[in-house]
Design a protein around this motif. Structure first.
Motif, PDB file in Angstrom:
ATOM      1  N   GLU A 161       0.372  -4.786   2.263  1.00  0.00           N
ATOM      2  CA  GLU A 161       0.983  -3.805   1.366  1.00  0.00           C
ATOM      3  C   GLU A 161       0.484  -3.992  -0.061  1.00  0.00           C
ATOM      4  O   GLU A 161       0.327  -3.011  -0.806  1.00  0.00           O
ATOM      5  CB  GLU A 161       2.510  -3.902   1.424  1.00  0.00           C
ATOM      6  CG  GLU A 161       3.121  -3.210   2.629  1.00  0.00           C
ATOM      7  CD  GLU A 161       4.608  -3.001   2.500  1.00  0.00           C
ATOM      8  OE1 GLU A 161       5.052  -1.854   2.301  1.00  0.00           O
ATOM      9  OE2 GLU A 161       5.330  -4.011   2.593  1.00  0.00           O
ATOM     10  N   MET A 219      -3.901   2.305  -4.671  1.00  0.00           N
ATOM     11  CA  MET A 219      -3.345   3.515  -5.260  1.00  0.00           C
ATOM     12  C   MET A 219      -3.548   3.579  -6.776  1.00  0.00           C
ATOM     13  O   MET A 219      -3.302   4.604  -7.395  1.00  0.00           O
ATOM     14  CB  MET A 219      -1.842   3.601  -4.937  1.00  0.00           C
ATOM     15  CG  MET A 219      -1.541   3.731  -3.458  1.00  0.00           C
ATOM     16  SD  MET A 219       0.253   3.687  -3.154  1.00  0.00           S
ATOM     17  CE  MET A 219       0.286   3.959  -1.375  1.00  0.00           C
ATOM     18  N   TYR A 227       6.766   2.509  -5.599  1.00  0.00           N
ATOM     19  CA  TYR A 227       6.370   2.405  -4.190  1.00  0.00           C
ATOM     20  C   TYR A 227       7.614   2.155  -3.349  1.00  0.00           C
ATOM     21  O   TYR A 227       8.348   1.195  -3.586  1.00  0.00           O
ATOM     22  CB  TYR A 227       5.372   1.259  -4.021  1.00  0.00           C
ATOM     23  CG  TYR A 227       5.013   0.948  -2.588  1.00  0.00           C
ATOM     24  CD1 TYR A 227       4.123   1.744  -1.888  1.00  0.00           C
ATOM     25  CD2 TYR A 227       5.579  -0.147  -1.940  1.00  0.00           C
ATOM     26  CE1 TYR A 227       3.784   1.453  -0.577  1.00  0.00           C
ATOM     27  CE2 TYR A 227       5.253  -0.449  -0.629  1.00  0.00           C
ATOM     28  CZ  TYR A 227       4.355   0.364   0.046  1.00  0.00           C
ATOM     29  OH  TYR A 227       4.032   0.088   1.352  1.00  0.00           O
ATOM     30  N   LYS A 228       7.862   3.045  -2.389  1.00  0.00           N
ATOM     31  CA  LYS A 228       9.107   2.994  -1.614  1.00  0.00           C
ATOM     32  C   LYS A 228      10.283   2.977  -2.592  1.00  0.00           C
ATOM     33  O   LYS A 228      10.464   3.921  -3.340  1.00  0.00           O
ATOM     34  CB  LYS A 228       9.115   1.812  -0.646  1.00  0.00           C
ATOM     35  CG  LYS A 228       8.026   1.909   0.421  1.00  0.00           C
ATOM     36  CD  LYS A 228       8.112   0.781   1.438  1.00  0.00           C
ATOM     37  CE  LYS A 228       7.070   0.927   2.530  1.00  0.00           C
ATOM     38  NZ  LYS A 228       7.114  -0.164   3.510  1.00  0.00           N
ATOM     39  N   ILE A 282      -1.097  -0.956  -2.156  1.00  0.00           N
ATOM     40  CA  ILE A 282      -0.553  -0.481  -3.438  1.00  0.00           C
ATOM     41  C   ILE A 282      -1.621  -0.527  -4.517  1.00  0.00           C
ATOM     42  O   ILE A 282      -1.787   0.430  -5.290  1.00  0.00           O
ATOM     43  CB  ILE A 282       0.674  -1.330  -3.851  1.00  0.00           C
ATOM     44  CG1 ILE A 282       1.815  -1.132  -2.849  1.00  0.00           C
ATOM     45  CG2 ILE A 282       1.140  -0.949  -5.256  1.00  0.00           C
ATOM     46  CD1 ILE A 282       2.944  -2.137  -2.987  1.00  0.00           C
ATOM     47  N   GLN A 330       4.345   6.976   0.400  1.00  0.00           N
ATOM     48  CA  GLN A 330       5.372   6.028  -0.046  1.00  0.00           C
ATOM     49  C   GLN A 330       5.546   6.028  -1.567  1.00  0.00           C
ATOM     50  O   GLN A 330       6.455   5.391  -2.084  1.00  0.00           O
ATOM     51  CB  GLN A 330       5.010   4.602   0.395  1.00  0.00           C
ATOM     52  CG  GLN A 330       4.854   4.416   1.883  1.00  0.00           C
ATOM     53  CD  GLN A 330       3.487   4.844   2.383  1.00  0.00           C
ATOM     54  OE1 GLN A 330       2.564   5.118   1.609  1.00  0.00           O
ATOM     55  NE2 GLN A 330       3.353   4.937   3.694  1.00  0.00           N
ATOM     56  N   MET A 331       4.670   6.720  -2.258  1.00  0.00           N
ATOM     57  CA  MET A 331       4.646   6.635  -3.717  1.00  0.00           C
ATOM     58  C   MET A 331       5.398   7.800  -4.363  1.00  0.00           C
ATOM     59  O   MET A 331       5.287   8.941  -3.923  1.00  0.00           O
ATOM     60  CB  MET A 331       3.206   6.620  -4.224  1.00  0.00           C
ATOM     61  CG  MET A 331       3.058   6.224  -5.683  1.00  0.00           C
ATOM     62  SD  MET A 331       3.501   4.492  -6.009  1.00  0.00           S
ATOM     63  CE  MET A 331       2.005   3.641  -5.505  1.00  0.00           C
TER      64      MET A 331
END
Length: 447
Positions: free
Chosen positions: A110, A117, A44-45, A114, A25-26
């Motif tokens: 989420e 990450m 992110y997204k 995140i 997603q990153m």
């Protein structure tokens, strides 16, 4: 060279983009500053998260894994340009500010995913502490599925984390481990999009999951991810999508042309794609495809629409391929000659006459005969009027003007060269000179 701006300590700093990496997603943009420092921009997204000044990339961090396993595109790649088309200045914020920002935008699951990450920038123990807080809160409230999902997604971002590994094996979660082990059933209801997206990426995009993933991106309004997925997996998607399902409405035609030009060499021919390229004015890309393809017949109606509009630069570089191609394809000599004439008009100003004739001299088409005539008459001072007429017909107005000026000096009472000088200057866009010859014509008796 692609540039972007960040806001750092209330000042705008311009950075040079090195590459874009897409991993799950990153999206991560590597940039360099004038001082040699490296900054990574994280999205992110469809959400910008933060910019991080980076002295080193730790070997086992999420960032290292993303740079190693993700899809990477250079600074001038069309996908990099699409992703960075916004002129926004991206703020660099502290870790505490980032945590507060994530609390407002995302669910606990989420948010922790995140933060995991960012283990290159935040001590993993701090992230693990936040994970434990959310996990135990859900567990105490009897929300075992949410507790399981917390550690499941956290583990996806940090697979070496001991707490996540231990909790995933706990007997309380046997039911959910069984549920998630049946990936086909999970995908049928698309009940955990985050997990499924990670599974698809980790398993190298199983064919049957790609179209549902594309549709999920649409539900989440992730236009760039849809375009990226099509670019990377078009073999699986091009038969399942019409091109108008790609979310290009927000992007300029130039961006779309660059995208399709980049993708075209590896894309299976479809009539819909060629018509899309025609509508975008991507004539060079179409001709380039036809020159390269050896697998199927060229559709002449598409060539008819593209070839007359090909750019002079592209034509000058590829005429030795283009001219033999079109002369070999057309059975209708009139149609061929009309197309050849249009191409020759673009080529004569940049290409030697002998080089043009070398490509097409075996034909007896009217345009070829005119080129031979030019070669024959060029050094004949008594045939400059005829030569000027040919140049005028082929759109070489500067050369035509030189011929008619010569002829006007030889026969100053003849109005024919003056008429052509008027028309040639007009066609050349010089209305002032054209008017001069028009006025001269008015003073001369009709011949």
């Amino acid at each position: 060279m692609t540039m972007l701006e960040i806001l750092y300590q209330k000042k705008k700093v311009r950075l040079r983009v090195v590459q874009l990496t897409a991993y799950k997603q990153m999206k991560i943009v590597e940039t360099h500053g004038k001082n040699g420092h490296t900054y990574y921009l994280f999205c992110y997204k469809s959400h910008f998260i933060n910019v991080k000044k980076t002295a080193a990339v730790h070997l086992h961090s999420f960032l290292a894994r993303a740079l190693r396993e993700g899809f990477t595109f250079s600074t001038d790649h069309v996908l990099t340009n699409i992703f960075l088309q916004s002129k926004t200045a991206y703020p660099l914020i502290t870790n505490n500010q980032m945590v507060d920002k994530l609390k407002k935008q995302f669910s606990a699951t989420e948010r922790l995913y995140i933060l995991a990450m960012f283990d290159n920038y935040i001590q993993p123990q701090k992230i693990q502490t936040l994970c434990k807080e959310s996990f135990y809160q859900y567990r105490r409230n009897g929300q075992l599925k949410k507790a399981f999902q917390i550690v499941l997604h956290y583990h996806n971002a940090l697979p070496s984390d001991s707490f996540a590994n231990d909790m995933l094996q706990h007997t309380d979660f046997q039911k959910y481990r069984t549920l998630y082990a049946d990936i086909e059933q999970l995908a049928a209801g698309w009940s955990d999009p985050l997990y499924l997206e990670n599974y698809i990426f980790d398993h190298h995009f199983p064919h049957s999951f790609i179209k549902p993933l594309f549709d999920q991106y649409g539900i989440e309004e992730r236009a760039f991810d849809q375009i990226l997925l099509y670019y990377c997996q078009h073999d699986s998607l091009q038969d399942k999508l019409s091109l108008d399902q790609l979310p290009f409405a927000a992007y300029a035609d130039k961006i779309q042309v660059s995208f399709w030009s980049e993708l075209l060499p590896s894309h299976r021919f479809t009539r819909e794609l060629m018509e899309q390229l025609l509508s975008l004015g991507a004539y060079d890309a179409i001709l380039d495809y036809f020159l390269q393809t050896k697998e199927q017949p060229i559709e002449l109606d598409l060539l008819d629409q593209a070839a007359p509009h090909v750019s002079a630069d592209f034509l000058a570089k590829r005429y030795q391929q283009i001219l033999p191609l079109i002369t070999s394809l057309y059975e209708d000599h009139h149609q061929l000659d009309q197309l050849l004439k249009q191409l020759v008009k673009k080529l004569l100003s940049s290409t030697a006459l002998s080089d043009l004739l070398a490509c097409i001299d075996h034909n007896e088409l009217p345009t070829v005969q005119k080129l031979r005539k030019i070669k024959q008459l060029t050094d004949n001072p008594d045939q400059q009027f005829v030569l000027g007429e040919i140049y005028y017909e082929l759109g070489q107005y500067d050369k035509a003007i030189a011929c008619f000026e010569w002829e006007m000096e030889l026969a100053p009472d003849d109005t024919s060269p003056i008429q052509y000088l008027y028309k040639s200057h007009l066609a050349n866009g010089d209305k002032e000179k054209a008017q001069t010859y028009q006025q001269l014509l008015a003073t001369l008796p009709s011949s």
